[in-house]
Design a protein around this motif. Structure first.
Motif, PDB file in Angstrom:
ATOM      1  N   ARG A  30      10.924 -56.076 -42.084  1.00 15.40           N
ATOM      2  CA  ARG A  30      10.524 -56.893 -40.942  1.00 15.40           C
ATOM      3  C   ARG A  30      11.153 -58.278 -41.019  1.00 15.40           C
ATOM      4  N   GLU A  31      11.154 -58.876 -42.215  1.00 17.33           N
ATOM      5  CA  GLU A  31      11.714 -60.208 -42.385  1.00 17.33           C
ATOM      6  C   GLU A  31      13.216 -60.214 -42.128  1.00 17.33           C
ATOM      7  N   LEU A  32      13.921 -59.208 -42.615  1.00 15.53           N
ATOM      8  CA  LEU A  32      15.372 -59.166 -42.405  1.00 15.53           C
ATOM      9  C   LEU A  32      15.711 -58.917 -40.936  1.00 15.53           C
ATOM     10  N   ILE A  33      14.942 -58.077 -40.268  1.00 17.31           N
ATOM     11  CA  ILE A  33      15.167 -57.840 -38.844  1.00 17.31           C
ATOM     12  C   ILE A  33      14.882 -59.113 -38.054  1.00 17.31           C
ATOM     13  N   SER A  34      13.863 -59.848 -38.441  1.00 17.62           N
ATOM     14  CA  SER A  34      13.553 -61.109 -37.763  1.00 17.62           C
ATOM     15  C   SER A  34      14.681 -62.116 -37.951  1.00 17.62           C
ATOM     16  N   ASN A  35      15.235 -62.189 -39.165  1.00 22.95           N
ATOM     17  CA  ASN A  35      16.371 -63.073 -39.402  1.00 22.95           C
ATOM     18  C   ASN A  35      17.568 -62.676 -38.551  1.00 22.95           C
ATOM     19  N   ALA A  36      17.813 -61.378 -38.460  1.00 26.47           N
ATOM     20  CA  ALA A  36      18.921 -60.902 -37.637  1.00 26.47           C
ATOM     21  C   ALA A  36      18.699 -61.238 -36.169  1.00 26.47           C
ATOM     22  N   SER A  37      17.466 -61.086 -35.704  1.00 26.08           N
ATOM     23  CA  SER A  37      17.153 -61.433 -34.321  1.00 26.08           C
ATOM     24  C   SER A  37      17.363 -62.922 -34.072  1.00 26.08           C
ATOM     25  N   ASP A  38      16.982 -63.758 -35.030  1.00 27.00           N
ATOM     26  CA  ASP A  38      17.202 -65.202 -34.884  1.00 27.00           C
ATOM     27  C   ASP A  38      18.684 -65.527 -34.809  1.00 27.00           C
ATOM     28  N   ALA A  39      19.494 -64.849 -35.630  1.00 32.27           N
ATOM     29  CA  ALA A  39      20.940 -65.081 -35.607  1.00 32.27           C
ATOM     30  C   ALA A  39      21.532 -64.716 -34.251  1.00 32.27           C
ATOM     31  N   LEU A  40      21.047 -63.639 -33.664  1.00 30.76           N
ATOM     32  CA  LEU A  40      21.528 -63.236 -32.342  1.00 30.76           C
ATOM     33  C   LEU A  40      21.059 -64.218 -31.267  1.00 30.76           C
TER      34      LEU A  40
ATOM     35  N   SER B 204      10.053 -45.463 -39.699  1.00 32.83           N
ATOM     36  CA  SER B 204       8.630 -45.740 -39.512  1.00 32.83           C
ATOM     37  C   SER B 204       8.326 -47.227 -39.690  1.00 32.83           C
ATOM     38  N   VAL B 205       8.993 -47.893 -40.632  1.00 31.25           N
ATOM     39  CA  VAL B 205       8.761 -49.327 -40.840  1.00 31.25           C
ATOM     40  C   VAL B 205       9.296 -50.119 -39.651  1.00 31.25           C
ATOM     41  N   LEU B 206      10.452 -49.740 -39.157  1.00 30.05           N
ATOM     42  CA  LEU B 206      11.034 -50.449 -38.014  1.00 30.05           C
ATOM     43  C   LEU B 206      10.145 -50.329 -36.783  1.00 30.05           C
ATOM     44  N   LYS B 207       9.624 -49.149 -36.538  1.00 28.85           N
ATOM     45  CA  LYS B 207       8.778 -48.960 -35.365  1.00 28.85           C
ATOM     46  C   LYS B 207       7.430 -49.655 -35.525  1.00 28.85           C
ATOM     47  N   LYS B 208       6.993 -49.800 -36.749  1.00 30.93           N
ATOM     48  CA  LYS B 208       5.702 -50.446 -36.992  1.00 30.93           C
ATOM     49  C   LYS B 208       5.776 -51.948 -36.777  1.00 30.93           C
ATOM     50  N   TYR B 209       6.816 -52.588 -37.294  1.00 31.71           N
ATOM     51  CA  TYR B 209       6.864 -54.049 -37.294  1.00 31.71           C
ATOM     52  C   TYR B 209       7.801 -54.640 -36.236  1.00 31.71           C
ATOM     53  N   SER B 210       8.919 -54.001 -35.994  1.00 28.75           N
ATOM     54  CA  SER B 210       9.983 -54.650 -35.216  1.00 28.75           C
ATOM     55  C   SER B 210      10.360 -53.868 -33.972  1.00 28.75           C
ATOM     56  N   ASN B 211       9.434 -53.122 -33.438  1.00 31.40           N
ATOM     57  CA  ASN B 211       9.772 -52.261 -32.312  1.00 31.40           C
ATOM     58  C   ASN B 211       9.977 -53.018 -31.009  1.00 31.40           C
ATOM     59  N   PHE B 212       9.558 -54.291 -30.969  1.00 33.56           N
ATOM     60  CA  PHE B 212       9.607 -55.021 -29.703  1.00 33.56           C
ATOM     61  C   PHE B 212      10.490 -56.271 -29.774  1.00 33.56           C
ATOM     62  N   VAL B 213      11.396 -56.351 -30.754  1.00 35.99           N
ATOM     63  CA  VAL B 213      12.290 -57.505 -30.800  1.00 35.99           C
ATOM     64  C   VAL B 213      13.211 -57.477 -29.579  1.00 35.99           C
ATOM     65  N   ASN B 214      13.802 -58.618 -29.287  1.00 40.87           N
ATOM     66  CA  ASN B 214      14.538 -58.753 -28.032  1.00 40.87           C
ATOM     67  C   ASN B 214      15.860 -58.008 -28.006  1.00 40.87           C
ATOM     68  N   PHE B 215      16.353 -57.578 -29.160  1.00 36.65           N
ATOM     69  CA  PHE B 215      17.680 -56.979 -29.226  1.00 36.65           C
ATOM     70  C   PHE B 215      17.592 -55.535 -29.693  1.00 36.65           C
ATOM     71  N   PRO B 216      18.553 -54.700 -29.275  1.00 36.05           N
ATOM     72  CA  PRO B 216      18.513 -53.287 -29.683  1.00 36.05           C
ATOM     73  C   PRO B 216      18.714 -53.134 -31.186  1.00 36.05           C
ATOM     74  N   ILE B 217      17.967 -52.207 -31.772  1.00 33.34           N
ATOM     75  CA  ILE B 217      18.075 -51.881 -33.193  1.00 33.34           C
ATOM     76  C   ILE B 217      18.530 -50.438 -33.306  1.00 33.34           C
ATOM     77  N   PHE B 218      19.614 -50.238 -34.051  1.00 33.33           N
ATOM     78  CA  PHE B 218      20.157 -48.904 -34.275  1.00 33.33           C
ATOM     79  C   PHE B 218      19.987 -48.545 -35.748  1.00 33.33           C
ATOM     80  N   LEU B 219      19.456 -47.367 -35.999  1.00 34.77           N
ATOM     81  CA  LEU B 219      19.321 -46.855 -37.360  1.00 34.77           C
ATOM     82  C   LEU B 219      20.254 -45.668 -37.512  1.00 34.77           C
ATOM     83  N   ASN B 220      21.283 -45.866 -38.316  1.00 36.04           N
ATOM     84  CA  ASN B 220      22.301 -44.830 -38.523  1.00 36.04           C
ATOM     85  C   ASN B 220      22.853 -44.319 -37.192  1.00 36.04           C
ATOM     86  N   GLY B 221      23.036 -45.254 -36.265  1.00 40.25           N
ATOM     87  CA  GLY B 221      23.641 -44.939 -34.976  1.00 40.25           C
ATOM     88  C   GLY B 221      22.672 -44.578 -33.876  1.00 40.25           C
ATOM     89  N   ASN B 222      21.389 -44.434 -34.175  1.00 38.34           N
ATOM     90  CA  ASN B 222      20.401 -44.033 -33.172  1.00 38.34           C
ATOM     91  C   ASN B 222      19.501 -45.214 -32.827  1.00 38.34           C
TER      92      ASN B 222
END
Length: 842
Positions: A192-202, A366-384
Motif C-alpha cells: 500500500r505504501e509503495l503504491i501510494s508513493n507511485a501515485s504521488d509521483a504520477l 488481494s493486497v492491491l484490491k484491499k488497500y489500493s483499489n481506488f487510487v487515481n491511476f490504473p494499476i496493472f499486475l503482470n499486465g492485467n
C-alpha cells in the motif's frame, strides 16, 4: 605508499559550521582525500582541512619533508583522484608550503616517549630526532593548550578558535530498524505504501505537465503503475511512469528517513497558491510522513530503486540506481545500460525467504484490491488491470446511476443482494468528509452467525487506512456497509489508525446524526418501506442504540414502532401516533410486556385499562422492556409499565369505588361475605390480607386489596421485569452460574375483594384452613405466572394434583347425596391415618 596510524587519545575536532564541503558523496570523498594528502605532505591550508585528519598522530606525519614530500603527495593525489583532478593535487602542494608553520601540531614529550609499536616502520614520515621532541616541548609551553576549558573558568584567558556548533542527530540505523520492524501492524501494508508513493509521483508529474507544458520528457507515455512478480527470483517490482528521481532526490528523499518529498511538494504548492497558483494537485497527494518507502525492508533483504527523472536536461543523463540492505547505508550508482529504465521509478524488492508469499500473483492481487483499489491511476499486475472499480463516493451523487451504486455495494460489502437503501453524504465540518452508506436487505445475526463486525472502512485520499473501522460509527450501526473518506484526516505515522481521538469522536457524531436523519426521512416519506422492510429487519439495532447511545435517544425513539391494544394484529404504530390518540388529560404512556399478543390481551394487568379506554403498547421481548426502562420519557410523557401499582386511571377506579359503597350500604356485618354477594367488606378485606401475609410469609412484602381487577383474583405489582429476569438468568447460566444464583425476591400482592375465589377462601380459612392455604398458594403462583416471574412451573404440579383430587372427591360426594363439604387433601389423609399410607406402600 601511505601509512596512517590512528591514535584514540586525540580528540576529534568538530565540524566547522562554515564547512562548505559539497553534499555530493563522490565530490566529498575526493576533497577529503585531497585534504588528507595535503596534511601528510606537511601542512594545512585552512581550518577546514584540520577536520580531515582526525585522529592522525603527529609522529606519523613528516613536517620536515620539504618540497620533496609535497611533490610526492601531489603525485599520490593525482593517482588517487584520476587525471581530471591532477591539477587539484598540484594546487594542494603549492598551498601547503605557505601554511606549513601555521599547521604544525605540537605534542608533549610524554606522548613522544610512548611511541606506537609500528612507528619504526614509518621512516619516511617520522624524523626520529630527539631535538624535535625537545623543541616541540618548548614550543608547547609558549602556546596555549588546545584542551583549555571553554566554560569561562579562571584559566580561560584565550579566545576560542574554530568554534563549531553541533546538532543532535537521530541514530539512522536505529530509526530505520524501528520503521522496519515496529511501526506497522501488518507486513502487507508495505505494498500500500509503495503504491501510494507511485501515485504521488504520477500526481506530481501531472501537475508539472499542466503547469509547464514541455518541461518533461516522454509526454506521450501514459500515467500508470505496474506491479511485476517473479517467483523464480523472489522479487517484487513496483514501477510508475511518474516524476522520477535524480541523484539529489535520492540522497535527500531516500537517504533521509522521515523526509517526505510529497509533503514538500504540497508545501510548495501552498506557497504558489498564495501568489495565484493552483492547489488542485495537492488533493491527490497521499504521502506526508516520509517513512512509507522503508516499509519495503519489512519483507525485503535488499531494495533497489531504479529511476530516470522526467525533467528535461542537456544531453541524456543515464538512469540511476539506489540500493540498500536496510542496515544503515546505501549506494547510488549509474544503472547498468543493459537494464532498461524509462521515465519514472522502479522499486525492486528482493524478498526474504520468510516473505516469498509476496511474489505470488494471487496474494499480491488481494493486497492491491484491499488497500489500493481506488487510487487515481490504473494499476496493472503482470499486465492485467487490477483497480477496475471507481471511487464513486468522491463523485457528485447526481452523476452516479443506480446500477453503479449497486455494483459498488456488492463489491465493498462482498454481497450478492440488492441494497435496501443508501446514503451518499458530504460534509465540510468537522472535517472534509465523503461518505457512502448502504443498508443491506438483511443481516446475518438473526441466523445465529455471531455478532457482525463493523461494515464501514476508513479511507484517506482513496487509500484504505482501516478496514472495518470500529471508531467512525457507533457499534449499533454495525449493519451499515460503506466507506468514509477524508483528505485531511489526522493519521498515525503508520497510516493504519486515525490519530486525533477527539476529532474522530466529533466525526462519529456527525455521521450518526446524518444517518438517523436519513432514517427519519424514510419513515416520513416512505413509511411502508420503513415499517415493512427496514424496521422489520433492523429494529433490534435501533433498540440497542437507544440503550447505548444516550445522546441520540430522543431522535431514535421517534423511529420505534409497536403493536398496541387498539391496533390490529401485526399493525405497527409509532410513539408519535400513540400520543396523538391519547386523551388530553393522559400524562403517561402505558406499556405491557408479554410473550405474545394473545397473552397480552388475556393479561390481568390489561383489565383496568380496557375498562378505562386507555391504549396500552405491547412489547414482546426483553430488549423492548429494556428500551422502555431506558427511555423513561417521550415528548414529556412518562413511560409506565402496566404492572406498576397505584396507576391513576381516573373514572374506572371511581366507578369501582361507587360500586363498593353500594355494596356496603346493601349488606353489613359478617353476612356480607355470603355466596350471593361475592364481595368482601372493608373489615373482611383487612382481615383476609393479614391472613395472606402470615400464610405466605417471606414470599410477600405487603398484601392489599385493589379495584383494578375484574376477572382475576390477584396480581403482583412493582415487580422486576419478567422478560429481563429470564434474560439475566440465561446470561448467568451461560457464564457458569446456576439457577439458584438468582432467587426471586419478595413480592407485593394485590387482591381482588370482589372475586368469588377470594370470597370463598375467606369463608373457608376458618372451616378448612389447610385447603385454604393450598388455594392461596396457588393464587400467588398464578399471579407470578401472569407477571412472567415463575421460574419453573413444574413446582406447581403436586399442588394442582391435590386440588384436582379435592374437586373430584367433592363432586363424587355431591352425587351420593352427602353434604358437599370440602374433602381432605391427600396430605391431610396421610396425617390422619398413617397406617393407611403404610398399607398402600406395602
Amino acid at each position: 605508499g601511505l601509512f596512517l596510524i590512528r591514535d584514540a587519545s586525540l580528540a576529534r575536532p568538530a565540524l566547522s559550521p562554515n564547512d562548505d564541503r559539497p553534499t555530493d558523496p563522490i565530490m566529498a570523498s575526493r576533497q577529503a582525500a585531497v585534504r588528507s594528502l595535503r596534511l601528510l605532505a606537511g601542512g594545512r591550508s585552512s581550518s577546514a582541512s584540520s577536520s580531515s585528519v582526525r585522529g592522525v598522530p603527529p609522529r606519523a606525519l613528516n613536517y620536515h619533508g620539504g618540497n620533496n614530500a609535497r611533490a610526492a603527495s601531489s603525485s599520490a593525489a593525482s593517482s588517487l583522484l584520476g587525471g581530471g583532478d591532477a591539477a587539484a593535487a598540484a594546487a594542494v602542494s603549492s598551498s601547503s608550503s605557505s601554511s606549513m608553520d601555521a599547521g604544525r601540531i605540537r605534542h608533549s614529550t610524554r606522548r613522544h616517549r610512548h611511541r606506537h609499536p609500528l612507528s619504526a616502520r614509518c621512516a619516511p614520515f617520522s624524523s626520529g630526532s630527539t631535538e624535535d621532541s625537545s623543541s616541540d616541548e618548548k614550543a608547547k609551553g609558549d602556546e596555549p593548550s588546545s584542551s583549555s576549558s571553554s566554560s569561562g573558568g579562571p584559566e580561560d584567558h584565550t579566545e576560542m578558535v574554530n568554534k563549531e556548533t553541533l546538532e543532535f542527530q537521530a541514530e539512522t540505523r536505529q530509526l530505520l530498524d524501528i520503521v522496519t520492524h515496529s511501526l506497522y501492524t501488518d507486513k502487507e501494508v508495505f505494498l500500500r505504501e509503495l503504491i501510494s508513493n507511485a501515485s504521488d509521483a504520477l500526481e506530481k508529474l501531472r501537475h508539472v505537465q499542466v503547469a509547464n507544458e514541455g518541461a518533461t520528457v516522454d509526454a506521450d507515455v501514459p500515467l500508470e503503475i505496474r506491479v511485476e512478480t517473479d517467483e523464480l527470483n523472489g522479487t517484487l517490482t513496483v514501477t510508475d511512469t511518474g516524476i522520477g528521481l535524480n541523484r539529489e532526490d535520492m540522497v535527500s528523499n531516500l537517504g533521509t528517513i522521515a523526509r517526505s518529498g510529497s509533503k514538500a511538494f504540497v508545501n510548495e504548492l501552498a506557497k504558489s497558491s498564495e501568489t495565484g497558483g493552483e492547489m488542485d494537485a495537492s488533493r491527490g497527494i497521499i504521502g506526508k510522513f516520509g517513512v512509507g518507502f522503508y516499509s519495503a525492508f519489512m519483507v525485503g533483504d535488499k531494495v533497489e530503486v531504479r529511476s530516470k527523472s522526467a525533467y528535461k536536461s542537456e544531453g541524456d543523463p543515464a538512469p540511476l540506481v539506489w540500493s540498500s540492505t536496510g542496515v544503515g547505508g546505501y549506494d547510488i550508482a549509474d544503472l547498468n545500460p543493459s537494464i532498461r529504465q524509462d521515465r519514472g521509478a522502479s522499486v525492486v524488492i528482493h524478498l526474504g525467504d520468510s516473505h516469498s508469499e509476496f511474489s505470488d500473483e494471487k496474494r499480491v492481487e488481494s493486497v492491491l484490491k484491499k488497500y489500493s483499489n481506488f487510487v487515481n491511476f490504473p494499476i496493472f499486475l503482470n499486465g492485467n488491470r487490477v483497480n477496475t472499480m471507481e471511487a464513486i463516493w468522491a463523485h457528485d451523487p447526481k452523476e452516479v446511476d443506480d446500477k453503479t451504486y449497486t455494483d459498488f455495494y456488492k463489491f465493498i460489502a462482498h454481497a450478492y443482494d440488492e441494497p435496501l437503501d443508501r446514503l451518499h453524504y458530504r460534509a465540510d465540518a468537522p472535517l472534509e468528509i465523503k461518505a457512502l452508506f448502504y443498508i443491506p436487505s438483511f443481516h446475518s445475526e438473526k441466523y445465529g452467525m455471531g455478532r457482525m463486525e463493523p461494515g464501514v472502512s476508513l479511507y484517506s485520499r482513496k487509500v484504505l487506512i482501516e478496514s472495518k473501522s470500529p471508531d467512525i460509527l457507533p457499534e449499533w450501526m454495525r449493519f451499515v456497509k460503506g466507506v468514509v473518506d477524508s483528505e485531511d484526516l489526522p493519521l498515525a505515522i503508520s497510516r493504519e489508525k486515525p490519530q486525533d481521538t477527539a476529532l474522530i469522536g466529533k466525526l462519529r457524531k456527525a455521521l450518526t446524526r446524518k444517518f438517523i436523519s436519513h432514517l427519519t426521512a424514510m419513515a416520513r416519506k416512505q413509511n411502508d418501506k420503513y415499517r415493512d422492510e427496514f424496521y422489520k429487519e433492523y429494529s433490534f439495532f435501533l433498540k440497542e442504540g437507544i440503550c447505548q447511545d444516550y445522546e441520540f435517544q430522543d431522535q431514535m425513539s421517534k423511529l420505534l414502532y409497536f403493536e398496541t391494544s387498539k391496533t390490529m394484529a401485526g399493525a405497527l404504530s409509532s410513539l408519535d401516533e400513540y400520543v396523538s390518540r391519547c386523551a388530553p388529560e393522559q400524562k403517561e404512556i402505558y406499556y405491557l410486556c408479554a410473550p405474545t399478543r394473545e397473552l397480552a390481551l388475556e393479561s390481568p394487568y390489561l383489565e383496568a385499562f380496557e375498562r378505562a379506554g386507555r391504549e396500552v403498547i405491547f412489547v414482546y421481548t426483553a430488549i423492548d422492556d429494556f428500551v422502555m426502562a431506558n427511555l423513561e420519557k417521550f415528548e414529556g410523557r412518562a413511560l409506565v409499565t402496566a404492572e406498576k401499582s397505584d396507576i391513576d386511571l381516573g373514572d374506572a377506579e371511581d366507578d369501582d369505588d361507587d360500586k363498593e359503597k353500594e355494596g356496603k350500604d346493601g349488606k353489613e356485618g359478617e353476612g356480607a361475605s355470603s355466596a350471593g354477594n361475592a364481595k368482601l367488606t372493608g373489615k373482611e378485606a383487612t382481615d383476609f390480607c393479614a391472613w395472606c401475609k402470615v400464610t405466605l410469609g417471606e414470599k410477600v412484602t405487603t398484601v392489599k386489596t385493589t379495584n383494578r381487577l375484574g376477572s382475576s383474583p390477584a396480581i403482583v405489582t412493582d415487580n422486576e421485569s419478567g422478560a429481563m429476569r429470564r434474560m439475566m438468568r440465561l446470561v448467568d447460566t451461560q457464564d457458569g452460574g446456576t439457577v439458584e444464583g438468582m432467587p426471586l425476591g419478595a413480592q407485593q400482592l394485590e387482591i381482588n375483594p370482589r372475586h368469588p375465589i377470594v370470597v370463598g377462601i375467606h369463608g373457608m380459612k376458618g372451616s378448612e384452613p389447610k385447603l385454604a392455604e393450598v388455594c392461596l398458594s396457588q393464587i400467588f403462583d398464578n399471579a407470578l405466572v401472569a407477571a412472567g416471574l415463575l421460574d419453573d412451573g413444574r413446582s406447581m404440579l403436586p399442588r394442582l394434583n391435590d386440588l384436582l383430587l379435592c374437586v373430584v372427591k367433592g363432586a363424587q360426594k355431591g352425587e351420593g347425596g352427602e353434604e358437599s363439604a370440602a374433602p381432605a387433601t391427600p396430605q391431610e389423609e396421610e396425617k390422619k391415618d398413617p397406617e393407611s399410607k403404610e398399607g398402600k406402600d406395602a
